[in-house]
Enzyme design. Structure first.
Site, mmCIF file in Angstrom:
data_model
loop_
_atom_site.group_PDB
_atom_site.id
_atom_site.type_symbol
_atom_site.label_atom_id
_atom_site.label_comp_id
_atom_site.label_asym_id
_atom_site.label_seq_id
_atom_site.Cartn_x
_atom_site.Cartn_y
_atom_site.Cartn_z
ATOM 1 N N ASP A 34 0.879 -1.154 0.000
ATOM 2 C CA ASP A 34 0.000 0.000 0.000
ATOM 3 C C ASP A 34 0.929 1.221 0.000
ATOM 4 O OD1 ASP A 34 -2.367 1.620 0.450
ATOM 5 O OD2 ASP A 34 -1.561 1.915 2.465
ATOM 6 N N ASP A 88 -0.118 5.116 0.599
ATOM 7 C CA ASP A 88 -0.392 6.145 1.596
ATOM 8 C C ASP A 88 -0.355 5.552 3.007
ATOM 9 O OD1 ASP A 88 -1.009 8.186 -0.346
ATOM 10 O OD2 ASP A 88 -2.941 7.230 -0.666
ATOM 11 N N GLY A 104 -7.384 3.614 3.137
ATOM 12 C CA GLY A 104 -7.561 2.590 2.107
ATOM 13 C C GLY A 104 -8.868 2.697 1.347
ATOM 14 N N ASN A 155 -3.925 9.210 -7.324
ATOM 15 C CA ASN A 155 -2.740 10.070 -7.357
ATOM 16 C C ASN A 155 -1.449 9.277 -7.131
ATOM 17 O OD1 ASN A 155 -3.915 12.837 -7.550
ATOM 18 N ND2 ASN A 155 -4.970 12.185 -5.683
ATOM 19 N N ASP A 206 -1.449 -0.404 5.988
ATOM 20 C CA ASP A 206 -1.702 0.298 7.256
ATOM 21 C C ASP A 206 -3.203 0.424 7.529
ATOM 22 O OD1 ASP A 206 -2.142 2.250 5.192
ATOM 23 O OD2 ASP A 206 -2.114 3.789 6.755
HETATM 24 C C1 BG6 Z 1 -5.842 5.544 -0.269
HETATM 25 C C2 BG6 Z 1 -5.931 6.343 1.005
HETATM 26 O O1 BG6 Z 1 -4.516 5.160 -0.498
HETATM 27 O O2 BG6 Z 1 -6.295 6.304 -1.384
HETATM 28 C C3 BG6 Z 1 -7.344 6.876 1.177
HETATM 29 O O3 BG6 Z 1 -5.596 5.525 2.112
HETATM 30 C C4 BG6 Z 1 -7.754 7.669 -0.066
HETATM 31 O O4 BG6 Z 1 -7.393 7.693 2.323
HETATM 32 C C5 BG6 Z 1 -7.638 6.777 -1.292
HETATM 33 O O5 BG6 Z 1 -9.092 8.139 0.053
HETATM 34 C C6 BG6 Z 1 -8.004 7.499 -2.589
HETATM 35 O O6 BG6 Z 1 -7.047 8.493 -2.852
HETATM 36 P P1 BG6 Z 1 -7.150 9.594 -3.991
HETATM 37 O O7 BG6 Z 1 -5.740 10.170 -4.058
HETATM 38 O O8 BG6 Z 1 -7.520 8.908 -5.262
HETATM 39 O O9 BG6 Z 1 -8.169 10.576 -3.563
HETATM 40 MG MG MG Z 2 -2.724 3.261 3.462
#
Ligand code: BG6
Ligand code: MG
Length: 210
Positions: free
Chosen positions: A8, A10, A45, A117, A169
């Site tokens: 993972d 983030d 997640g 992202n 996490d």
């Molecule tokens: C996950 C994060 O990796 O990505 C989440 O843990 C987040 O908190 C999700 O909402 C989606 O991310 P993004 O960048 O597409 O808004």
């Molecule tokens: Mg995470």
């Protein structure tokens, strides 16, 4: 001995979870929804729209789809603004050394993130070079706890789930890894989660258990 590790992003490889928190908090504040660290952990997640649904649920607010889209987009603009502060030095030496050691051992590595992202983050932090594959929010239709993101990651690596460990996490991420038949390793908020196959307090520990 595993032949692949799916990470993972983030909250495991980099502390972008704090930036997600800041961006969501500003939206929750605007809506007068109490939102702290505990509530933020529910979003780990979870996809962007599902995160917004959880926050609105906390405030007992229901909104039409167009307003929800606008809020999610505003959150993302704030988040992407915060991401611009990332540099290669935002990643710890321990994370870099662990990924390098896996590369040296010939163990395949992938990112398995719900985020759209993810590729931007990997680029800004110069982490791309350590990975054989990236499975992220742009190639899935179901977010964790559905195993899709990890199943795609294993497929991109040419490995079966049983040949791979997943490091996470998020409790939703551990549930996703288990549902897909992976060896699940909890770290951070998911360390000690009773559904994890193993828990580590520091990323380099995974080198001893895979
Ligand atoms: C996950 C994060 O990796 O990505 C989440 O843990 C987040 O908190 C999700 O909402 C989606 O991310 P993004 O960048 O597409 O808004
Ligand atoms: Mg995470």
């Amino acid at each position: 001995m595993k032949q692949g590790v799916i990470f993972d992003l983030d909250g495991v490889l980099i502390s972008t979870d704090e930036m997600h928190y800041k961006a969501w908090k500003s939206i929750a504040d605007e809506l007068n929804i109490p939102f702290g660290i505990k509530e933020n952990n529910l979003l780990r997640g979870v996809s962007r729209m599902a995160s917004l649904d959880i926050i609105l649920g906390l405030g007992n607010i229901s909104l039409p789809d167009e307003e929800k889209e606008a809020l999610a987009e505003r959150k993302n603009r704030r988040y992407v603004e915060l991401l611009q502060t990332l540099t290669p030095s935002s990643v710890s030496n321990e994370v870099r050394d662990t990924l390098k050691e896996l590369n040296d051992r010939g163990i395949k590595t992938a990112v398995g993130s719900s985020s759209k992202n993810a590729k931007l983050i990997l680029k800004l932090t110069d982490l791309e070079k350590y990975f054989d594959a990236v499975s992220d929010g742009t190639n899935i239709t179901h977010s964790k706890p559905d195993p899709e993101v990890f199943l795609k990651g294993a497929e991109f690596l040419g490995l079966s789930p049983g040949q791979c460990a997943v490091t996470e996490d998020a409790c939703a991420g551990i549930d996703a890894a288990n549902a897909g038949g992976f060896f699940s390793i909890g770290i951070g908020d998911a360390a000690g989660y009773e559904m994890s196959d193993a828990s580590i307090s520091s990323i380099r520990e995974l080198l001893d258990i895979i």
